[in-house]
Motif scaffolding. Structure first.
Motif, short mmCIF file in Angstrom:
data_model
loop_
_atom_site.label_atom_id
_atom_site.label_comp_id
_atom_site.label_asym_id
_atom_site.label_seq_id
_atom_site.Cartn_x
_atom_site.Cartn_y
_atom_site.Cartn_z
N LYS A 62 0.84 -1.19 0.00
CA LYS A 62 0.00 0.00 0.00
C LYS A 62 0.88 1.24 0.00
O LYS A 62 1.99 1.23 0.51
CB LYS A 62 -0.88 0.03 1.25
CG LYS A 62 -1.96 -0.99 1.27
CD LYS A 62 -2.82 -0.81 2.51
CE LYS A 62 -4.01 -1.73 2.46
NZ LYS A 62 -4.92 -1.48 3.59
N ALA A 63 0.32 2.32 -0.51
CA ALA A 63 0.97 3.63 -0.38
C ALA A 63 0.83 4.07 1.07
O ALA A 63 -0.10 3.69 1.77
CB ALA A 63 0.30 4.63 -1.31
N LEU A 64 1.78 4.89 1.52
CA LEU A 64 1.64 5.48 2.84
C LEU A 64 0.38 6.34 2.87
O LEU A 64 0.02 6.96 1.86
CB LEU A 64 2.87 6.34 3.18
CG LEU A 64 4.19 5.57 3.32
CD1 LEU A 64 5.35 6.55 3.55
CD2 LEU A 64 4.12 4.55 4.45
N ASN A 67 -1.21 11.96 5.89
CA ASN A 67 -0.77 12.39 7.22
C ASN A 67 -0.03 11.32 8.01
O ASN A 67 0.31 11.54 9.17
CB ASN A 67 -1.92 12.96 8.07
CG ASN A 67 -2.43 14.27 7.51
OD1 ASN A 67 -1.67 15.04 6.92
ND2 ASN A 67 -3.71 14.53 7.67
N GLU A 68 0.20 10.14 7.42
CA GLU A 68 1.01 9.12 8.08
C GLU A 68 2.43 9.67 8.23
O GLU A 68 2.92 10.40 7.37
CB GLU A 68 1.04 7.84 7.25
CG GLU A 68 1.82 6.71 7.88
CD GLU A 68 1.71 5.39 7.13
OE1 GLU A 68 2.47 4.48 7.47
OE2 GLU A 68 0.88 5.27 6.20
N LYS A 69 3.07 9.32 9.32
CA LYS A 69 4.44 9.79 9.56
C LYS A 69 5.40 8.61 9.40
O LYS A 69 5.12 7.52 9.90
CB LYS A 69 4.56 10.42 10.93
CG LYS A 69 3.75 11.71 11.03
CD LYS A 69 3.78 12.30 12.42
CE LYS A 69 2.91 13.52 12.51
NZ LYS A 69 1.51 13.22 12.67
N ALA A 70 6.50 8.85 8.70
CA ALA A 70 7.49 7.80 8.47
C ALA A 70 8.88 8.37 8.68
O ALA A 70 9.15 9.54 8.35
CB ALA A 70 7.36 7.26 7.04
N ASN A 71 9.77 7.55 9.23
CA ASN A 71 11.18 7.92 9.33
C ASN A 71 11.82 7.65 7.98
O ASN A 71 11.82 6.51 7.52
CB ASN A 71 11.89 7.08 10.41
CG ASN A 71 11.52 7.52 11.79
OD1 ASN A 71 11.59 8.70 12.11
ND2 ASN A 71 11.11 6.57 12.62
N ILE A 72 12.33 8.69 7.35
CA ILE A 72 12.89 8.56 6.00
C ILE A 72 14.31 9.11 6.02
O ILE A 72 14.55 10.21 6.52
CB ILE A 72 12.02 9.30 4.97
CG1 ILE A 72 10.58 8.73 5.01
CG2 ILE A 72 12.62 9.16 3.57
CD1 ILE A 72 9.60 9.40 4.09
N SER A 73 15.24 8.30 5.49
CA SER A 73 16.65 8.71 5.54
C SER A 73 16.85 10.04 4.83
O SER A 73 16.19 10.35 3.83
CB SER A 73 17.55 7.64 4.91
OG SER A 73 17.42 7.65 3.52
#
Length: 125
Positions: A62-64, A67-73
């Motif tokens: 699924k796509a994020l 307003n979902e929060k993700a840790n992204i490098s």
């Protein structure tokens, strides 16, 4: 990349998807990013065995969410300039573009299209 600041808009590559997001906080080697729109829908299937359908687990991705929060490098982020589309419009467009890339008739594309069509039902009812 450490010149990016909280509240700045960015394009973010996360797994096999690409998003427009807003930086929420600096977490050292990554930023916490709030998702605002989808630029590229994640690929379906087994990423370690691309194009394969036999003896692999064919993942549905699924796509994020909005307003979902993700840790992204930090290395996966670039400043975004321009108008941020609505999340639902961007998701619909990204899903359609991903399906269009699967036109060749083979077993992998058939399975990937089936996963995307299932996701389309989940997203839009």
């Amino acid at each position: 990349m450490s010149s990016l600041q909280p509240e700045e808009l960015v394009t973010a590559h996360y797994k096999t998807g690409k998003y427009i997001g807003e930086i929420v906080e600096d977490r050292g080697s990554a930023y916490l990013v709030k998702i605002l729109a989808v630029l590229s829908h994640p690929q379906q299937g087994d990423l370690h065995n691309p194009g394969q359908t036999e003896n692999v687990f064919f993942h549905q991705r699924k796509a994020l969410s909005h307003n979902e929060k993700a840790n992204i490098s930090k290395s996966s982020l670039k400043p975004f300039e321009g108008e941020v589309p609505s999340y639902m419009d961007s998701l619909k467009t990204a899903l359609q573009k991903r399906k269009e890339k699967l036109q060749e008739d083979n077993e992998f594309n058939q399975k990937a299209r089936a996963q995307l069509e299932d996701l389309e039902q989940q997203y839009f009812g």
